[in-house]
Scaffold this motif. Structure first.
Motif, PDB file in Angstrom:
ATOM      1  N   ARG A  82      21.276 126.328  48.016  1.00 54.51           N
ATOM      2  CA  ARG A  82      20.933 127.636  47.871  1.00 54.51           C
ATOM      3  C   ARG A  82      21.156 128.286  49.570  1.00 54.51           C
ATOM      4  O   ARG A  82      20.931 127.502  50.417  1.00 54.51           O
ATOM      5  N   HIS A 100      20.662 134.492  53.024  1.00 55.74           N
ATOM      6  CA  HIS A 100      21.255 135.220  54.076  1.00 55.74           C
ATOM      7  C   HIS A 100      20.562 136.636  54.123  1.00 55.74           C
ATOM      8  O   HIS A 100      20.859 137.692  54.843  1.00 55.74           O
ATOM      9  N   HIS A 117      19.267 140.565  52.570  1.00 59.61           N
ATOM     10  CA  HIS A 117      19.906 141.768  52.294  1.00 59.61           C
ATOM     11  C   HIS A 117      20.583 142.285  53.336  1.00 59.61           C
ATOM     12  O   HIS A 117      21.751 142.554  53.243  1.00 59.61           O
ATOM     13  N   GLY A 150      24.579 144.029  53.920  1.00 60.92           N
ATOM     14  CA  GLY A 150      25.443 143.503  52.941  1.00 60.92           C
ATOM     15  C   GLY A 150      26.848 142.725  53.432  1.00 60.92           C
ATOM     16  O   GLY A 150      27.508 142.123  53.007  1.00 60.92           O
ATOM     17  N   ARG A 171      26.448 138.952  53.227  1.00 55.22           N
ATOM     18  CA  ARG A 171      26.627 138.310  51.866  1.00 55.22           C
ATOM     19  C   ARG A 171      28.025 138.374  51.475  1.00 55.22           C
ATOM     20  O   ARG A 171      28.551 137.519  50.897  1.00 55.22           O
ATOM     21  N   LYS A 172      28.753 139.500  52.078  1.00 54.50           N
ATOM     22  CA  LYS A 172      30.017 139.630  51.548  1.00 54.50           C
ATOM     23  C   LYS A 172      31.051 138.867  52.366  1.00 54.50           C
ATOM     24  O   LYS A 172      31.928 138.179  51.578  1.00 54.50           O
ATOM     25  N   GLY A 216      30.416 135.280  50.726  1.00 53.29           N
ATOM     26  CA  GLY A 216      31.044 135.407  49.372  1.00 53.29           C
ATOM     27  C   GLY A 216      32.268 134.852  49.421  1.00 53.29           C
ATOM     28  O   GLY A 216      32.987 134.157  48.664  1.00 53.29           O
ATOM     29  N   THR A 253      29.417 130.400  42.402  1.00 51.54           N
ATOM     30  CA  THR A 253      28.319 130.856  42.982  1.00 51.54           C
ATOM     31  C   THR A 253      27.821 131.856  42.198  1.00 51.54           C
ATOM     32  O   THR A 253      28.450 132.342  41.288  1.00 51.54           O
ATOM     33  N   PHE A 300      23.995 134.671  42.406  1.00 47.65           N
ATOM     34  CA  PHE A 300      22.822 135.339  42.990  1.00 47.65           C
ATOM     35  C   PHE A 300      21.539 134.672  42.347  1.00 47.65           C
ATOM     36  O   PHE A 300      21.559 134.329  41.174  1.00 47.65           O
ATOM     37  N   LYS A 313      19.630 138.922  45.340  1.00 44.63           N
ATOM     38  CA  LYS A 313      21.119 139.080  46.217  1.00 44.63           C
ATOM     39  C   LYS A 313      20.803 138.710  47.547  1.00 44.63           C
ATOM     40  O   LYS A 313      21.680 138.664  48.327  1.00 44.63           O
ATOM     41  N   ALA A 314      19.532 138.568  48.046  1.00 46.24           N
ATOM     42  CA  ALA A 314      19.320 137.839  49.034  1.00 46.24           C
ATOM     43  C   ALA A 314      19.827 136.390  49.371  1.00 46.24           C
ATOM     44  O   ALA A 314      19.577 135.862  50.661  1.00 46.24           O
ATOM     45  N   THR A 364      22.253 133.073  47.841  1.00 46.28           N
ATOM     46  CA  THR A 364      23.365 132.979  46.937  1.00 46.28           C
ATOM     47  C   THR A 364      23.183 131.401  46.649  1.00 46.28           C
ATOM     48  O   THR A 364      22.859 130.528  47.473  1.00 46.28           O
TER      49      THR A 364
END
Length: 801
Positions: free
Chosen positions: A755, A758, A760, A763, A766-767, A770, A782, A784, A792-793, A795
């Motif tokens: 896990r 990262h 919220h 974003g 996260r992006k 990803g 991958t 969430f 979504k916090a 991955t």
């Protein structure tokens, strides 16, 4: 910003180089008026004109040194009731004569220089005005007697009256038996008088017009000449009135053609400016720039003309630079030592852009540029005590202003990004600023000493490293720009060259971190590789040139031999034909019968023609066979060196690479190349360059579909690998580095699911992660985390088995 781009890039000094090459005052003003423009059509038309001027100058000069500055009298013509002076008409005549001469030149040059000829042909026809001025005004500025019949008559009367007055006064002097020193006629108050001693002035009736400095002599106008002097005064007034009338008439003639005169002065100014730019292009071997539709910037052998002019006077040579930006690569980060030429590279590029968009040839072998909407610079020290600004603050305000003005069509030049504050903060700011500049999608050139910025340029799409070369042997900069490799600051080497104590130098080197030394080794290796590549390319070019010369020599010799053989065959054919004709003639002569001989002659001529034709065809065939040749195949050979065994190259192993003083870390194989890590920098080297393995790791083999087999290994680490990693608060670049190493460790620990926490936030993190995970060779998929466990916090990453 406190200084404009033109000030910083020394554009006015470039104008001065052009001013020195003009030939008249209007041309100098036209050069001063050159400014940055964005009308591509107008710029291309200007360069087409300059190109013709440069070609014209190959065969001879064209200048306007005889043209008096028309600005003064042209402005006076605008005033109502104004009358030009005689001298001003001479200045006007020089403009009219220059226009007539140019019109004549246009007719002669129309075929070879159509654009210049069209400019010259547009000048007005001022022959009538010029003829009138030359008839009325003499070269010394006086009005000619031929200006009018009235003026001629008045001047004749003046001459006769003067002669009569002088004759009368001389008679008076003779009758008085004037003493020596008093026997002459002179002028006082524009009237003819004679000198008389003060004590004798009553002996001559007349009017006293003055006395000598001592008062012993008075200058007296006898009564006999008063009336004649009055007439002379009246004639002089009549002359002045007639001259004024003539000058007014000439002035009115010029006022009628005032606009064509202004146009003519403007055209001459433009042509003088064009030829000044043509001389500049000739003297500095400058190129006419091309404007790119795709937004490409390509400069080949570019120089800063102001610097080149200065070095020429010192009998030194400037080092040209070559660079190319555009398409996906729009940001260039230049590193290297102080005084190595980084700022000159920025100024050279900026001045090339200003020159191209001001209608001035670019000092380069060739130049392709976009049409920029603006050139923005942050170069030099802008600190201000009065404004309470430090150097760092001034730079930040400049950069803020630049970011507000930048568009995708702009050019940004930033010197020493991130200096003036703590190195760590400065480097972070520099990376963030470059990211912002890159987001503007404009062309950016920046200089730096920060290793982090060099690493950023090595790993960020669209950003290219460049270095100004430093000679490690002679410990001095070479000023050569090398695109594609980062540069070392070489501060310690420069300090050594400047004579700093050896103990200080050694102490400084010992304090360098291992990462810094590895990075320096990597940069040095890159430079050596680049030098070797350049050397090989130059050698190949020399060999190719030698081969071409040898081929041309052989061809010339071969052609010479074949020509000699053809000449010999032609000679033999002519001799054979001559003998054949002689033999036929003798045979015919031996026939006595007249009719039979005539028939034989006719038949012989016909057969002879056929035989000669067949013989010529056979000769031509023989010539073709003679000049046919053959080619020899050339063979080449090569030798290769056996590389280190592939099974010994496992990720994490410390390996020896040719040219590196210390071992570096091996990351992975990529075909015939190996990716290595030295300090903060990564690069690829040929497997052949690997000379040995110091420490090998062991790891299971992991297969990555579509990418080939990759062996992953790491050095032993203490403790087990955690099932999750927390990167909250990190930047994308830092987080991806940490996650990359973490995934290696997790794979080595045979974990199949980890896990990444990262948060919220905005974003962006996260992006970014990803995108990074999507192309990672160890990642299978991958997703969430479940909402109750973070959503979504977090991955979740499934690793390949």
């Amino acid at each position: 910003m406190s200084r404009t781009a033109e000030d910083v890039l020394e554009f006015d000094k470039l104008r001065e180089l052009l001013r020195l090459r003009t030939t008249c005052a209007p041309g100098r003003r036209a050069v001063d008026a050159l400014e940055f423009g964005t009308d591509r059509g107008a710029l291309e038309a200007a360069f087409a004109l300059i190109g013709e001027a440069r070609e014209w100058l190959r065969g001879g000069e064209l200048g306007f040194g005889g043209l008096a500055d028309p600005e003064g009298w042209l402005e006076k013509l605008e005033g109502p009731g104004i009358v030009l002076e005689a001298g001003e008409f001479l200045e006007a005549a020089s403009l009219l004569e220059t226009a007539a001469w140019l019109r004549g030149q246009s007719r002669e040059a129309a075929a070879k220089f159509p654009l210049l000829a069209a400019r010259a042909a547009s000048l007005g026809d001022f022959r009538e005005a010029l003829t009138a001025i030359r008839r009325c005004v003499l070269p010394n500025g006086e009005i000619s007697d031929d200006a009018s019949s009235t003026l001629r008559r008045i001047r004749l009367s003046i001459a006769q009256t003067r002669e009569s007055i002088q004759k009368t006064l001389k008679q008076i002097l003779r009758s008085r038996n004037a003493e020596a020193g008093e026997d002459y006629v002179t002028l006082r108050n524009e009237r003819f008088v004679i000198p008389v001693r003060s004590e004798n002035r009553r002996s001559v009736p007349g009017i006293v017009h003055g006395a000598s400095g001592t008062g012993q002599t008075v200058f007296l106008e006898p009564l006999e000449t008063v009336e004649a002097n009055n007439e002379l005064t009246q004639f002089s007034e009549d002359e002045a009135a007639e001259i004024l009338r003539i000058l007014r008439g000439l002035t009115e003639r010029l006022q009628v053609v005032q606009e064509p005169l202004r146009a003519a002065a403007g055209t001459i100014a433009e042509l003088d400016s064009v030829f000044a730019r043509g001389r500049f292009a000739r003297d500095f071997d400058a190129a006419m720039p091309e404007f790119s539709d795709a937004g490409d910037l390509k400069l080949v052998a570019a120089r800063h003309p102001v610097l080149e002019d200065k070095l020429r006077r010192e009998d030194r040579r400037v080092v040209p630079m070559t660079l190319a930006l555009g398409g996906a690569e729009k940001v260039l980060v230049i590193s290297g030592p102080n005084t190595g030429g980084k700022t000159v590279a920025l100024k050279t590029t900026g001045l090339a852009a200003l020159s191209a968009q001001s209608g001035i040839p670019v000092a380069a072998q060739s130049a392709v540029l976009p049409v920029f909407d603006r050139v923005l610079v942050d170069i030099g020290d802008e600190q201000s005590i009065a404004a309470d600004l430090s150097t760092f603050s001034a730079h930040m305000l400049n950069l803020k202003s630049m970011l507000d003005l930048l568009t995708p069509e702009s050019l940004a030049l930033v010197d020493e990004m991130g200096t003036g504050t703590a190195p760590e903060e400065g480097a972070a700011l520099a990376v963030a600023l470059l990211d912002e500049f890159r987001a503007k999608n404009c062309i950016v050139l920046a200089t730096t000493h920060h290793d982090r910025l060099k690493a950023y340029a090595s790993t960020t799409p669209g950003v290219v490293n460049a270095a100004v070369e430093f000679d490690d042997v002679n410990l001095r900069p070479t000023y050569r720009l090398m695109v594609g490799v980062p540069g070392g600051s070489s501060g310690i080497a420069i300090a050594q060259r400047l004579g700093l104590l050896p103990s200080v130098i050694e102490r400084a080197r010992s304090l360098l971190t291992p990462e810094s030394r590895e990075a320096a080794d990597l940069i040095a290796y890159l430079h050596r590789s680049r030098d070797e590549l350049d050397r090989m390319q130059q050698q190949m070019a020399r060999e190719r040139h030698a081969l071409l010369e040898e081929r041309e020599k052989l061809r010339t010799e071969w052609v010479g031999r074949q020509q000699k053989r053809i000449i010999e065959l032609e000679r033999q054919f002519a001799e054979m034909q001559k003998r054949f004709d002689e033999n036929v003639a003798r045979l015919i002569e031996s026939v006595k019968e007249r009719e039979l001989r005539a028939s034989l002659e006719k038949t012989a001529r016909r057969k002879g023609t056929d035989i000669r034709s067949e013989a010529r065809e056979e000769l031509n065939a023989a010539l073709l066979e003679t000049i046919s040749g053959s080619q020899a195949d050339l063979g080449t050979g090569s030798a290769s060196q056996a590389p280190v065994r592939a099974d010994a190259l496992v990720p994490g192993a410390r390996i020896r690479v040719r040219g590196f003083s210390k071992a570096v870390i091996f990351r992975r194989l990529d075909g015939s190349a190996a990716e290595i890590e030295a300090g903060p920098l990564r690069m690829k080297v040929a497997v052949d360059e690997i000379t040995g393995v110091e420490q090998a790791g062991q790891a299971p083999s992991l297969q990555s579909p579509g990418r080939g087999s990759v062996t992953v290994a790491a050095q032993p680490s203490e403790g087990s690998v955690s099932g999750e990693i927390n990167v909250i608060g990190m930047r994308v670049e830092e987080a991806t580095e940490r996650v990359d190493k973490y995934l290696d460790e997790a794979a080595l620990a045979n974990q199949t699911r980890v896990r990444i926490i990262h948060g919220h936030g905005t974003g962006a993190l996260r992006k970014g992660l990803g995108e990074f995970l999507k192309s990672h060779p160890l990642v299978l998929r991958t997703s969430f985390e479940a909402e109750e466990r973070g959503g979504k916090a977090i991955t979740v990453v499934e690793l390949r088995a």
